[in-house]
Design a protein around this motif. Structure first.
Motif, mmCIF file in Angstrom:
data_model
loop_
_atom_site.group_PDB
_atom_site.id
_atom_site.type_symbol
_atom_site.label_atom_id
_atom_site.label_comp_id
_atom_site.label_asym_id
_atom_site.label_seq_id
_atom_site.Cartn_x
_atom_site.Cartn_y
_atom_site.Cartn_z
ATOM 1 N N LEU A 19 1.189 -15.365 22.271
ATOM 2 C CA LEU A 19 0.494 -14.162 22.698
ATOM 3 C C LEU A 19 0.174 -13.250 21.506
ATOM 4 N N PRO A 20 -0.859 -12.426 21.658
ATOM 5 C CA PRO A 20 -1.135 -11.432 20.617
ATOM 6 C C PRO A 20 0.048 -10.469 20.517
ATOM 7 N N THR A 21 0.253 -9.918 19.328
ATOM 8 C CA THR A 21 1.464 -9.135 19.078
ATOM 9 C C THR A 21 1.153 -7.902 18.230
ATOM 10 N N LEU A 22 1.720 -6.773 18.657
ATOM 11 C CA LEU A 22 1.600 -5.519 17.904
ATOM 12 C C LEU A 22 2.881 -5.246 17.134
ATOM 13 N N ILE A 23 2.734 -4.849 15.877
ATOM 14 C CA ILE A 23 3.826 -4.301 15.070
ATOM 15 C C ILE A 23 3.554 -2.805 14.965
ATOM 16 N N ILE A 24 4.481 -1.975 15.479
ATOM 17 C CA ILE A 24 4.181 -0.562 15.714
ATOM 18 C C ILE A 24 5.129 0.331 14.925
ATOM 19 N N TYR A 60 10.114 -11.746 10.144
ATOM 20 C CA TYR A 60 10.903 -11.952 11.368
ATOM 21 C C TYR A 60 10.023 -12.471 12.505
ATOM 22 N N VAL A 61 8.893 -11.798 12.710
ATOM 23 C CA VAL A 61 8.013 -12.160 13.819
ATOM 24 C C VAL A 61 7.510 -13.591 13.675
ATOM 25 N N LEU A 62 7.119 -13.985 12.463
ATOM 26 C CA LEU A 62 6.519 -15.307 12.267
ATOM 27 C C LEU A 62 7.556 -16.412 12.067
ATOM 28 N N SER A 63 8.813 -16.065 12.036
ATOM 29 C CA SER A 63 9.862 -17.086 11.967
ATOM 30 C C SER A 63 10.649 -17.122 13.272
ATOM 31 N N GLU A 64 11.315 -16.027 13.597
ATOM 32 C CA GLU A 64 12.166 -15.991 14.791
ATOM 33 C C GLU A 64 11.362 -16.030 16.083
ATOM 34 N N VAL A 101 4.238 -16.097 19.384
ATOM 35 C CA VAL A 101 3.321 -15.184 18.690
ATOM 36 C C VAL A 101 2.094 -15.943 18.204
ATOM 37 N N ASP A 102 0.934 -15.423 18.562
ATOM 38 C CA ASP A 102 -0.329 -15.945 18.040
ATOM 39 C C ASP A 102 -0.550 -15.337 16.653
ATOM 40 N N GLU A 103 -0.352 -16.126 15.631
ATOM 41 C CA GLU A 103 -0.434 -15.598 14.263
ATOM 42 C C GLU A 103 -1.835 -15.151 13.889
ATOM 43 N N LEU A 140 -2.175 -10.797 15.068
ATOM 44 C CA LEU A 140 -0.998 -10.028 14.682
ATOM 45 C C LEU A 140 -1.488 -8.707 14.087
ATOM 46 N N VAL A 141 -1.223 -7.609 14.789
ATOM 47 C CA VAL A 141 -1.860 -6.323 14.487
ATOM 48 C C VAL A 141 -0.806 -5.271 14.164
ATOM 49 N N LEU A 142 -1.062 -4.507 13.111
ATOM 50 C CA LEU A 142 -0.181 -3.422 12.692
ATOM 51 C C LEU A 142 -0.759 -2.089 13.139
ATOM 52 N N ILE A 143 0.083 -1.251 13.779
ATOM 53 C CA ILE A 143 -0.316 0.101 14.175
ATOM 54 C C ILE A 143 0.509 1.105 13.381
#
Length: 436
Positions: A184-189, A248-252, A257-259, A262-265
């Motif tokens: 899934l798409p993922t937000l880093i906030i 962490y997100v791309l390993s654990e 996670v759909d790489e 991957l979006v940063l807010i």
């Protein structure tokens, strides 16, 4: 060093009392909404929990009741009223009859946590005040009970930064699906100058989960829990915080996670922090800056008069500190200026206003913005006064990579406070168009 004269001190206070940002940052003049306080800063700070109420971070009646009970301009009154409301709400959450339903549990504990956060907001002028830690512990405990009652419970994690940097990132992971195989798409906030990652749940996570996005919120040095637990102030090279989160997100979490989405807010001062990280973290797909921040020093010195700026920039740091701290201790500053000094010194881990301003000079995107190579949503606000004109500077420097959006009218407050639905709709419409 002593103040030169009472006349000089009087002129200093007059200048500070009339400075543009102190009076205008969250100005109540010609307000487009019903005012909750005659104090402009407190009016804004009451909009925060009111806005979070749309995702369970408070209830409208109790917040309006708090607004009625708070003495405008009295920071102690603000803290005491919200502390009482937090404890009253905690008592409701602990009532066994409330436990029949996870939604009941979740919303009551989330509300209690939100009120504890507001009770803490004006306490940071005295670092030895035990309430700074005890209220925060209450807030964390309440929030943890809230995320434990989510349909898919949120999970607190600690992510070590690189060994040489010697700090630990506080984070919370939220899954949008119970499947271990849906990518899934993922937000880093990330937040900014003062707000907590728990605020991010209400402002960004809940709307994203409803749209099928995983989320991870985080805090680094200078931000509420890391500042308390590790005694660390802000650092300008924020990629040292975000890159371990991406690791962490791309390993654990790589199975979910759909790489490619991957979006940063970054929110508020986090508009600088996220831009800095995006320039040095190539695995991100896009970035969202609410607000776009070009130069924090230029924004923060708007709170000073030309005479004060002259003292600081001449290198008369002891005089500058004495003037500013004496004015603060005299209790004569507007709420916004008093809070700004308190929070700035606390979050940058310094007792010197001059050192604070010197540190802030490092938070400027000009030297690295050309390294950003991903699409960027740049938010601006019609009623913004701290970062006036800066979102456009950021967007112009990014060129075709940037989408500049100005929120207007009742959504035109700093970070769209009180207009969370419009903020979420706008961000996710852009993400859908940009990433599919």
């Amino acid at each position: 060093m002593k103040i030169k004269s009472s006349a000089y001190m009087g002129s200093f206070l007059a200048a500070l009392l009339n400075s543009s940002v102190v009076s205008a940052a969250y100005s109540t003049a010609n307000s487009s909404i019903l005012l909750l306080s005659n104090d402009s800063t407190m009016n804004f700070d009451l909009l925060t929990p009111l806005g979070e109420s749309i995702t369970g971070g408070g209830d409208i009646g109790p917040i309006l009741g708090a607004a009625k009970d708070i003495e405008a301009g009295n920071m102690t009154s603000f803290s005491e009223v919200f502390y009482k409301l937090a404890n009253d709400t905690k008592a409701q959450a602990e009532d066994p009859e409330n436990a029949y339903d996870p939604l009941n549990v979740r919303e009551t504990w989330f509300s209690a946590a939100s009120y504890f956060r507001k009770a803490d907001g004006y306490l940071h002028g005295n670092w030895s005040n035990p309430l700074i830690n005890s209220i925060w512990a209450e807030h964390l405990a309440a929030f943890d009970k809230g995320i434990a009652a989510l349909p898919i419970p949120g999970k607190r994690i600690q992510i070590p930064a690189a060994t040489k940097d010697n700090f630990t990132i506080e984070a919370i992971w939220y899954s949008a699906s119970e499947s271990n195989h849906d990518k899934l798409p993922t937000l880093i906030i990330g937040n900014g100058f003062d707000a907590a990652q728990e605020d991010s749940y209400h402002n960004f996570v809940a709307p994203a989960l409803a749209r099928g996005w995983n989320c991870i919120t985080y805090e680094g040095p200078g931000q509420p829990t890391v500042r308390r637990n590790q005694n660390l102030g802000f650092i300008p090279d924020w990629e040292k915080v975000v890159t371990p989160v991406v690791d962490y997100v791309l390993s654990e979490k790589k199975q979910v996670v759909d790489e490619n989405r991957l979006v940063l807010i970054g929110n508020s001062f986090g508009g600088y922090l996220a831009a800095r990280a995006a320039a040095f973290e190539p695995r991100l797909s896009a970035a969202v800056l609410i607000d776009g921040v070009w130069d924090n020093y230029a924004a923060y010195i708007r709170e000073l008069s030309p005479e004060q700026i002259e003292i600081y920039e001449a290198g008369n740091y002891t005089q500058f500190d004495d003037l500013l701290l004496t004015a603060r201790e005299a209790g004569k500053l507007p709420t916004g200026a008093a809070w700004g000094i308190d929070q700035g010194l606390w979050s940058f881990y310094t007792h010197s206003p001059a050192d604070f301003f010197t540190q802030v000079k490092k938070y400027n995107v000009e030297g690295f913005i050309d390294k950003i190579k991903i699409p960027v949503f740049v938010g601006d606000a019609e009623l913004e006064s701290s970062y006036v004109g800066q979102p456009k500077q950021v967007a112009d420097a990014l060129g075709q990579l940037a989408t500049l959006h100005t929120f207007k009218g009742v959504a035109g407050f700093h970070c769209q406070t009180g207009a969370g639905q419009e903020l979420s709709r706008t961000i996710h419409a852009w993400l859908n168009k940009t990433l599919g």
